[in-house]
Design a protein around this motif. Sequence first.
Motif, short mmCIF file in Angstrom:
data_model
loop_
_atom_site.label_atom_id
_atom_site.label_comp_id
_atom_site.label_asym_id
_atom_site.label_seq_id
_atom_site.Cartn_x
_atom_site.Cartn_y
_atom_site.Cartn_z
N THR A 238 0.83 -1.21 0.00
CA THR A 238 0.00 0.00 0.00
C THR A 238 0.86 1.25 0.00
N ILE A 283 -7.47 2.10 -1.56
CA ILE A 283 -8.60 2.19 -2.48
C ILE A 283 -8.73 3.60 -3.05
N LEU A 284 -8.58 4.60 -2.17
CA LEU A 284 -8.71 5.98 -2.62
C LEU A 284 -7.60 6.36 -3.60
N LEU A 286 -5.94 4.31 -5.58
CA LEU A 286 -6.18 3.62 -6.85
C LEU A 286 -7.29 4.28 -7.65
N ILE A 287 -8.25 4.90 -6.96
CA ILE A 287 -9.36 5.54 -7.66
C ILE A 287 -8.97 6.92 -8.19
N PHE A 288 -8.37 7.73 -7.33
CA PHE A 288 -8.16 9.14 -7.66
C PHE A 288 -6.76 9.46 -8.18
N ARG A 289 -5.75 8.67 -7.79
CA ARG A 289 -4.39 8.94 -8.30
C ARG A 289 -3.65 7.61 -8.42
N PRO A 290 -3.97 6.84 -9.45
CA PRO A 290 -3.35 5.50 -9.60
C PRO A 290 -1.84 5.53 -9.69
#
Length: 302
Positions: A238, A283-284, A286-290
Amino acid sequence: MDWHYFLELLVSGVTKGCIYALIALGYTMVYGIIELINFAHGEVYMLGAFTGLIVAGVLGVMGFPETGILLIGGVVAVIYCSAYGFTVEKIAYKPLRNATRLSPLISAIGMSIFLQNYVRIAQTQDFLRYPNLIPDFAFLEPISDILRPSGFVIIVTSSLVMAVLTLFIKYTRLGKAMRATAQNRKMAMLLGIDSDRIISATFIIGSALAAVGGVLIASHTQQINFNIGFLAGIKAFTAAVLGGIGSIPGAMLGGIVLGCCESFAAGYLSSDYEDMFAFAILILILIFRPSGLLGKAKVQKV
């Protein structure tokens, strides 16, 4: 705001983040060169802790001083885990280098499960007490309620190791070859760089860093068991994603940020949410700044 409590949480988060950063460096170095997530890397961290415990038991019976036991245990753990990393790469990953991307991933998960159960059978499934090998420092007495000697050693050692790694990657011949292989493996091979040797060296260096983290955190928490590598590995992954997978500075930054976020969440909300908070961050991101905090998005030409 209670600033004393805030500083306690901050120091605790930085201490934990330094360990995450050491493990995350192994993930990000391997991914940067062969684009593989080595899910067995957390178990190498666990093996480092157990190796340090075994060495501490033997040297303690022989009457060695605590500081000497810590140093020798760390060196033996680094050598042992480096050999493990080299062996895992040769057995589980090298034969699958030209296979589909899913095959090495499954192999990594299988190797992780194998190492967990190997240690559980060879040692025990119970928690084992780890000796306190870090001496007290007189200059830390005024702030001993904020920074423990073990935390101080973790922060200093991790900072030195990461600084040395940065200089190694930037200035040495092998480090430049690693950067070239990470940038374009095929072109590096055409220029005469032995990519197999570079990949093996990457696994060895990453495993050595994980071993250092295992010995340090075991001395800090003073307990270990066969399962400590799984959760630490996932959190370090992570941290690598948070900082930007494939970026060495990103792995360092991601580890510190994740450790501090966990510490503040446990301190101001509840310790029950500590692990959940780490995965919520994943998760955040990966969604907003991969690409992560310091990662660069890949541009695909069509």
